[in-house]
Design an enzyme around this catalytic site. Sequence first.
Site, short mmCIF file in Angstrom:
data_model
loop_
_atom_site.label_atom_id
_atom_site.label_comp_id
_atom_site.label_asym_id
_atom_site.label_seq_id
_atom_site.Cartn_x
_atom_site.Cartn_y
_atom_site.Cartn_z
N GLU B 197 23.45 -81.57 -27.36
CA GLU B 197 24.71 -80.88 -27.39
C GLU B 197 25.30 -79.83 -26.40
O GLU B 197 26.39 -79.74 -26.11
CB GLU B 197 25.05 -80.34 -28.74
CG GLU B 197 24.96 -81.20 -30.06
CD GLU B 197 26.11 -82.13 -30.11
OE1 GLU B 197 27.28 -81.68 -29.61
OE2 GLU B 197 25.96 -83.37 -30.71
N SER B 472 25.32 -78.38 -96.91
CA SER B 472 24.12 -77.88 -97.35
C SER B 472 22.91 -77.20 -96.43
O SER B 472 21.97 -76.71 -96.95
CB SER B 472 23.27 -79.24 -97.90
OG SER B 472 24.23 -79.87 -98.93
#
Lengths: 196, 777
Positions: B197, B472
Amino acid sequence: MIKVTSIRFAPLALALALAGCASGPGGGSIYVPMGGGEPSRAPEPPRTAEPEQNSEREPEPRVWRKSEEPAVSEPEQPSRTPSYRESGDALPAAAVTLIRDADQRLQQGDSAGAISSLERAQRIAPRSAEVYFKLAEAYVAGDNLGAAEQFTLKGLSLAGNNSSLQRSGWLLLADIRRARGNVAGASQAEDRARAL
Amino acid sequence: MWLRYNRGMSKSSSSRKKSPKSRSGNQKSGFWRFMFRAGALGLVLLAGWMVYLDAVVTSRFEGRRFEVPSRVYARPLELYDGASVSAGSLVRELELSGYRPGDGVRAGTYQRNGGRFVISTRGFLFPDGEEARRRLSLVVSGDRVSSFSVLAGPSAAIVRLEPARIGGIYPAHREDRVLVQLEEVPELLPQGLMAVEDRRFYDHFGVAPLSIARAMLANIKAGGIVQGGSTLTQQLVKNFFLSREQTLVRKGNEALMSILLELHYDKDDILETYLNEVYLGQAGTRSIHGFGLASQFYFGESLKDLAPHQLALLIGMVKGPSYYNPRRHPERATSRRNLVLDEMAEAGLLAEPELAKQKSRPLGVSAKPSFTENRYPAYIDLVHRHLARDYQQEDLQSEGLRIFTTLDPAVQHASETAVSKTLPKLANADELEAALVVTAKDTGEVLALVGGKDPQFAGFNRAVDAHRPMGSLIKPFVYLTALEQPDRYTLITPVKDQAFTLEFDDGRLWQPKNFDKEERGEVPLHLALSKSYNLPAVRVGLDIGIPNVQQTLRDFGVTTPISDYPSMLLGSVSLAPVDVAQLYQGLATGGFNTPLRTIREVTDADNEPLSRYNLKVDQVADPAAVHLVQYAMQETMQEGTGRSAYYTLPDQLTLAGKTGTTDDGRDAWFAGFSGDLLAVAWVGRDDNGPTVLTGASGALPVWSSMMSQIPQHGFSPVMPDGVQYHWVDAEAQALTGEGCANARLVPFITGSEPVMSTDCNGNIGRQIRSWFEGLFQ
């Protein structure tokens, strides 16, 4: 030894094996691998309207006498009974390693690090009184006596009939309570230790 | 920032207004004066613009350079002799942590031969210290680890695998990255990057006209674009500060800002920032930034472990992460990688034989990203809520915190399977929804959470937000309150199972009924609980007093207001599944409340601890009374409403639990525990409509299915102080012999056992024992 309360028509051998497996006072926890035993009955698809309570009247639990124990009987009736035991689990080697590591950290004054190691040990051996007593010691070192007292109580709840564990637990509790200014509670704990 | 820009503009317009006034001099000098003024104005503008750009560059670069999302980890798997794990879940766990099948020698690979595993860990920095890289050997048999040994690396009896990453908390722009430092990346990465690059990176001042020419030449030579003309600095500026539009003004800004950046910062700083900023891919809405994360995302490996050809691929992808996506376009990616390898060789970074070798290697990309985002939406949701108590959202999104949770991937997998496989088998499955919470019984750690029938769907989290009447499930707390008074209640106390009518002050009547509408006259208390009869529960509850039951519930962790109508004794109290799990934790641990936790620790990005959420225990009930309730809850599983669990579970797995059903089957509940796990399942409809289900037929199948997939210890509580077991005949309310008819071994709080004795023929004798004892005194 064997806590079989309402075995109906179950063979003794099966009862022994299962009860021995399931409870076995004094032994460690029973490890059950996946599919660790055949289901007692063929699996049924979930039913959609099973009443929560038995709609039919339960037959009176029939219990046979020892002398009348049938040698063989219907294998489809499983025997299960509420399980309990008289002492907690022994410490596995890996947990011992972590506790040693915690001891080292405590010696270096690193109580947070010690607690970290002990929590790892507790995850591995959550039913060993020793781990909780060690946690209590680490919290004493970290000056958190409230937590220390709670971990001691938890350890004591797992000490079962092991009197030397009981004694160290009650003495530890006495020290912690005294340090917290609870003189009455401390001497109570000492009495418990002495009575062992 | 834009204020400064606007002020500049207004300055220019005011100076323009002045200029016509001075047009009285001669034409020529006027022209030069104008030119001079225009030039001066241009310089002022440029200077102003530079000041502005400089402020932009420095403020962004100086301050928080990156917003790093927080990382959320599952609990690490602990391996040691005796560890509980099946071979299948070990493999799943390894894959979740990004391991690959391989030679077991390279870090991050494992080799499996039947039950024998060789695993090469990568090591991990935990909050309490570093877990070194090791090569482990172990055998999994009978769902347990044995023959555990360390083949390479520091010896240890217990080793933690790297924790699987299960989520992230992202900034609004959804950028994700793993920060790397220049000194820790392989040298080939920056060198290769520069070779491709920006060859003169260390020589130029931000822009490099020569590089542009060189790039053009190289491109012509290669017959395609292999080099870009922009310097790395320019690329960074472009990514960092500027929009994607391609205009001349933008190019100018890019150049100016690059120069400014170079003026302020040194090359290494800029290069390191580049390595962390560069965009390298996309995963859904999450964008992959920097080489650190890209390495994990594409290879499932840490950057420092990458081979040259893998580094070359990543460098090549800078040019076009989506065009060269190796998963979608492997051929394109391969030829791009090989071009980069050539460039590396040309720059002298790779020798010729090595070049050929690297070019011949396959891409080596993992089949799918090792980390799939939002795999456990309900669980992460609960983690978020726990974090929100102590952390600001913006810190979570940007500070790169590490969050160590208690999620157990194996239990979570079992839970999801249990819900998604069981629900369709239930009647009218289409309208049903479900929730499941699983915790570690003795630590209170939340191991798994399912918030709906589609566990992957991040919607309404029923495990946390569906507040439903508990039915319950309340009964164990009613009876616990009674059993804490051993002079009044024991497990064999006969309780009336007969209908009755309560008349309130305002004249309203309440007539509770049993589920089956039957009445049995009198039943021993333990049977009333294990069969979940309603009438005895209400009678006992009224007898000991509703305020006492409320107090028990509060002691065990209910924080919401509790109704004081008698209907609360049948569970009109509304709770979310996760709250029920908290409530039952105290029952499961013998009366010690253990706060539920999803988080063990939070550290900052540098592993400095921020919070620890320690194990806490708090004794809230007499362990002896809780032990009696546990007895009846075990009976529930063996003879009572929960017995259908053993259709799918092995007999050896002793369990305790409780069913719950509300009116018209609107809510089906099951809460229960083994030695290791506590789980709460809920099944019902979102519109709260009726179903044909009960706790046993709706929720219990989900619960059992989850339990059946996890190897674990049976429930067998240690008998606490002050409890004794006696053989009793409940009907006769007397002690009896072990072999006698109706004999049952039942725990009593010491001193509360029956005084009378009966022989096997039913002959009641008072104080038989005392008589015998008398003989020997």
